[in-house]
Write an enzyme that holds these catalytic residues in place. Structure first.
Site, short mmCIF file in Angstrom:
data_model
loop_
_atom_site.label_atom_id
_atom_site.label_comp_id
_atom_site.label_asym_id
_atom_site.label_seq_id
_atom_site.Cartn_x
_atom_site.Cartn_y
_atom_site.Cartn_z
CG HIS A 268 25.65 23.50 77.78
ND1 HIS A 268 26.76 24.20 77.67
CD2 HIS A 268 24.98 23.64 76.79
CE1 HIS A 268 26.88 24.93 76.33
NE2 HIS A 268 25.55 24.41 75.81
CG ASN A 293 27.86 24.38 70.14
OD1 ASN A 293 28.12 23.21 69.53
ND2 ASN A 293 27.26 25.24 69.60
CG ASP A 332 21.88 25.78 75.45
OD1 ASP A 332 21.44 24.97 76.22
OD2 ASP A 332 22.75 26.39 75.50
CD GLU A 333 25.67 26.21 72.46
OE1 GLU A 333 26.16 26.79 71.50
OE2 GLU A 333 26.22 25.82 73.41
CB VAL A 334 21.25 18.55 71.96
CG1 VAL A 334 21.09 17.05 72.00
CG2 VAL A 334 20.22 18.92 73.20
#
Lengths: 551, 551
Positions: A268, A293, A332-334
């Site tokens: 992100h 994502n 988050d969301e690596v």
């Protein structure tokens, strides 16, 4: 105070509970005597001089008492109360009694979670004698004032309750009760955030989890890193200056709200590449579905020493803008594909003889070290404990977001957790796909989480007593793909009040009994300028339980 | 006008379509010349004196041109256009040419659907020569003005387009393009409704389907039946006086919007029993789940002569408050259990030797007769043609609401239909259960219908050419269980624009191509004070197709 001896008798006669109290106090004893607020009603702190932010809180309470003018949610809107109101005893004063040290609300608000004291007692006699809030801290007095404000209704321009006397002993079950807001996907103005903080404070939410930047925009002006906002803001109006941030923090703290900021890493972060392209792997790589994502793709180069150091210093500089004990570097969301296809990352991994997981561990711990250098405790998303082999410092807090059930695995590793589960507390779910070219697509976290779903949450589900001690509380969350200040009130309120009660009162559960109180909260919010949505037809709001599925 | 000869060449060079036009015109030819609006820009009707509501429409257009100041939705928000804008030719005037009779917009608006003429042509040259809207009716001129308003952007306080010249030939595919609002479950103020009419008019919606009363409240003051509102209103502020209604109709008609009112019968009428208990079967019977689709239960006694006559006269009195050719006596969700358990209805059925279905047929036809007496055409919900053996008059229109697929059966009976299907156009679906004591309950019509779903609608699906001729158009609908004026803008806009385009342009379908235009509509609505929600992060809105599922 003699009236309290009669309380037990009154409780038996009680038709409905004190409707507007939200979150429900730990102990609530009410009677059935009508009591009005004197025209000359006063509030004062006894014995000591009130700190400036307590003085301001008292003034706000006086204002709310004068301006709320909330009618009771019954068919006649309280008209039939007028007779008893006309002859009722009048409450002429509320005394605040501080049993502990004289400190500001703001000082108490930003103490570590384990040291934060929010409890209070509130007694309101039914004979016109004085009411008293007693607390060990000014923060506790603020919570008592908030409760006091919720006692009253209006009929014929008289402020009254039907349920005196009151005996309330109240302290939160969990020290963390938050609301999360994302100001990157779409921007929220400083005034909108402050309006939101006022509303949070109405239901005793004590943490604003501010996801301030993300891949889509970088509105935060960070001293020493001004270029990030310069190249990352949506426009000149969509920024937060250091003065704006200080103003938001001060406004929040005075209202008993700690501001925990988040600078999400290493995912992100594409937008950092607008200013520092050397630190971003797979910048805006396509198709984005392979590399992130959501669009645009791009992550900090976790295997690069330069990037680790850059990020550590950036996070420190950002954390220093905030006075909270806590700061979140995200986590988050690596996306592994991003690093797999990034030649520089692959070279760096090979040179160091490590894999992506080891690089991630080093990267996150470098940041956590940096945060420790500026005396902050790290808060990260759950993946750092579950999806990856990252060993975070023992005192790290984890946001549980993917599924509420994931909390168990994290506390079993000995970490503290904050419930923030998408299956209960995500306010943006269920509104249809926002991605383009996706007719009829659902949101990833369908269905919509209505307040009753959030209210059914059990913070300690499946945990032993020892594990449950690691639950610090929880929060509702708004990701802003389909929200900005044009619909913030409506998408958040009154739904977020559900989690506020779950984590103050310790459990929700009985939505049947809570519905009428939540209507009351929502209608009071409207009196304060909040566009809180209608939960039901007004017909239902005026007829408790008549619109239940099984009435 | 010589420039139009070059149009075909320009079209080949065109990078993006004229973004803000919504609904998309029948024929749209644009160029790539920059053109600005002169500071002294004028609009005038040529040759004849403009009717008063056309004069007002022209003034509104001038106001919008001056105040919209919409930036282009590109990364630099149009900054790089400034150079060509500075040296561009200026458009100094727009002429309106009326080729037909001089009548008011309002007169044209309330003509029968088959006689309504909304077409127009719009030419804007690229050399500073005058622009022209030509139409056969003042209503067509209004539609042309609305299109003209959508052409323009703002940079450095200059109003401009990059896409001159324009050649637009436009006429709606369907004569009915509506928006439905329920003002009974929760009340919407007169000002809120007018605000809503303004927004409808921005996307050429031409019908306000006003579900004005229902079981929960009766806000409408009907001459001769004032007692219904007296005993059925939520409160003194939540009413529509005859003057309010006349004001709403006038406001709507001037904006090209017909107001079709609905007084739902025989179901959804419990509240009439507050004033006329003799006409209501199963009033507030419990459990409501047995007797109605939602609380409170209660239906008009369809087998009673007295009730039939009462209802006929009530419907006539209500219909006479409106100037539309059309009026709806409802007809949805009739509950058989209510009549089965109502002793009076059972006696009446027995005395007449008929069953419930025959009674319903007689009841609905009595009302339709009454409407014919006051020169109105009847509009009912689909059940009257499908679920029940009711033979309505041939000219009856049917709202298809349960499922879009049901339209086929109704047109195969030879009736005209209006698409209003819950599976495409219900704006209230998917927001979680509103019934109490129903944790985690879904809405009955889950999931949420996002704009892309509505946009994918095919009005003529599975119909022969002859059957398709019976499709009059369609509409989005808002049932107000969880809505009132605190969230009306947000729940309706810009989603309702999707059906507006489907039924003006004849089909939607390609949401990929439409996304950027809908952003533009939404941002322009915001400039006019509408809290239209964000469809995507602003990052996406500035980068056409970059946030598509398959970019």
């Amino acid at each position: 105070m003699a009236n309290f001896a009669r309380l037990s008798a009154f409780i038996c006669l009680l038709a409905t509970p004190a409707l507007a109290l939200w979150p429900l106090p730990t102990l609530l004893e009410t009677g059935n005597t009508t009591l009005t607020l004197s025209q000359n009603f006063t509030i004062e702190l006894v014995d000591v001089e009130a700190p400036v932010d307590l003085v301001a809180a008292i003034e706000r309470t006086k204002l709310h008492l004068a301006s709320d003018k909330l009618q009771r949610l019954v068919v006649d809107r309280g008209a039939s109360d007028a007779e008893s109101v006309a002859v009722a005893p009048q409450l002429s004063s509320l005394k605040l009694s501080l049993t502990g040290e004289v400190t500001t609300i703001s000082e108490e608000t930003i103490k570590p979670l384990e040291d934060r004291v929010e409890g209070y007692t509130l007694q309101i006699p039914d004979d016109g004698g004085e009411a008293v809030i007693t607390a060990n801290t000014t923060l506790g007095l603020l919570r008592g004032l908030t409760t006091f404000e919720q006692i009253w209704y209006d009929v014929n321009a008289t402020t009254y309750t039907l349920e005196a006397p009151f005996n309330i002993v109240d302290t939160p079950a969990y020290p963390y009760r938050g609301l999360h807001l994302d100001t990157s996907r779409n921007y929220f103005s400083v005034d909108t955030i402050k309006h939101h903080l006022d509303t949070m404070s109405m239901v005793k939410i004590n943490t604003f989890h501010w996801h301030v930047v993300d891949s889509q925009s970088f509105p935060l002006i960070i001293p020493g890193y001004e270029v990030l906002a310069e190249n990352g803001k949506y426009d000149n109006e969509s920024i937060y200056t250091p003065e704006d941030v200080a103003g938001i923090i001060a406004y929040a703290n005075e209202r008993g709200i700690d501001v925990i900021a988040e600078l999400d890493t290493p995912g992100h972060t594409t937008i950092i590449g607008n200013s520092f392209p050397e630190h971003i792997a797979c910048p805006e790589a396509t198709p984005w579905t392979t590399y992130a994502n959501q669009p645009p793709a791009g992550q900090l180069r976790i295997a690069s020493d330069d990037t680790r150091n850059f990020t550590k210093e950036l996070v420190k500089a950002t954390a220093n803008m905030f006075n909270s004990q806590y700061f979140s570097p995200g986590g988050d969301e690596v996306n592994a594909n991003c690093y797999r296809d990034d030649a520089e990352t692959q070279e760096e991994l090979e040179a160091q003889g490590i894999d992506i997981e080891e690089a991630l561990d080093g990267f996150m711990n470098t940041i956590a070290d940096g945060l420790r250098e500026v005396n902050k405790t790290t808060v990260v998303w759950q993946e750092m404990a579950i999806a990856h082999n990252v060993t975070m410092p023992e005192d790290t807090l984890f946001f549980i977001w993917i599924s509420a059930a994931d909390a168990l695995a994290v506390v079993q590793k000995g970490y503290r957790v904050i419930h923030a589960a998408s299956d209960y507390f995500y306010l943006d779910c269920g509104m249809g796909a926002w991605l383009g070219d996706f007719p009829g697509g659902h949101s990833w976290c369908d269905p919509f989480k209505n307040w009753q779903k959030a209210y059914s949450f059990d913070p300690k589900a499946n945990m032993t007593e020892t594990e449950a001690e690691l639950v610090m509380g929880g929060q509702s969350l708004l990701w802003a793909e389909q929200s900005d200040e044009h619909n913030l009130d409506q998408i958040v309120w009154p739904r977020a009040a559900a989690s506020a009660e779950v984590f103050w009162s310790g459990e929700g559960g009985d939505a049947k009994a809570a519905t009428q109180r939540l209507h009351d909260v929502s209608f009071r919010m409207r009196k304060r300028g909040v566009n809180s949505i209608a939960l039901q037809p007004l017909w239902c709001a005026l007829r408790e339980n008549d619109c239940d599925l099984n009435p």
